[in-house]
Design a protein around this motif. Sequence first.
Motif: not given
Length: 201
Positions: A127-134
């Motif tokens: 996964a890309i676990p550290f991605r946060m929605p804008l």
Amino acid sequence: MCTGRCSKFIGVSLYPLSVLCVICNILLFFPGWNVDAINHPNEKMTPEVLYLGGIMGSGVLVLISAICIHCAGKPGKCSNRCGMFFSIIISTVGVCGSLYGLVVSVLGLVNGPRCLYQFINGRVEWAIPFRMPLENLNMDRSYLFNPDAWDRCVEPLGVVEFNVILFSTILGASCIQIVLCGIQMINGLFGCICGTCSKAF
């Protein structure tokens, strides 16, 4: 410093920065010094690596600009008002290329790497676990300032540090490239008006 000599200095300065960005982007294809990600790019590769910001943007486009800017500063056919005018146009290409590299690097840093992540509930998956929605983007909550969470990326080993160092290097080099190409645009304008004083060197 005359405009021709300044162009020569800027062109030479852009060479190592462009090569550095290309090398960093190539290394990003092998996270944690592992070749497995390049065999499964859609499953295991960090998406921003595939945007080629360091290769095409801050690399090739800036390298082309560097060659033309350097030629505009060397005594010869290009070292004249016409050559300086052309260096303004080609410097704009360099600015666009380095801006692209900068934006991709920022995205790579903000979103974080794709890795085999161990979630708090014990589940492990790619996964890309550290991605946060804008809409929820908050640098205070970013993984960049929470190194304790980095160890949850099980594979590739040390991928977070790997990505942070290389994307930060491309980001820093891109910023310097933007400044140098911007200076050359101003220098080229003065060269169009005043000439290159190429006879002085």
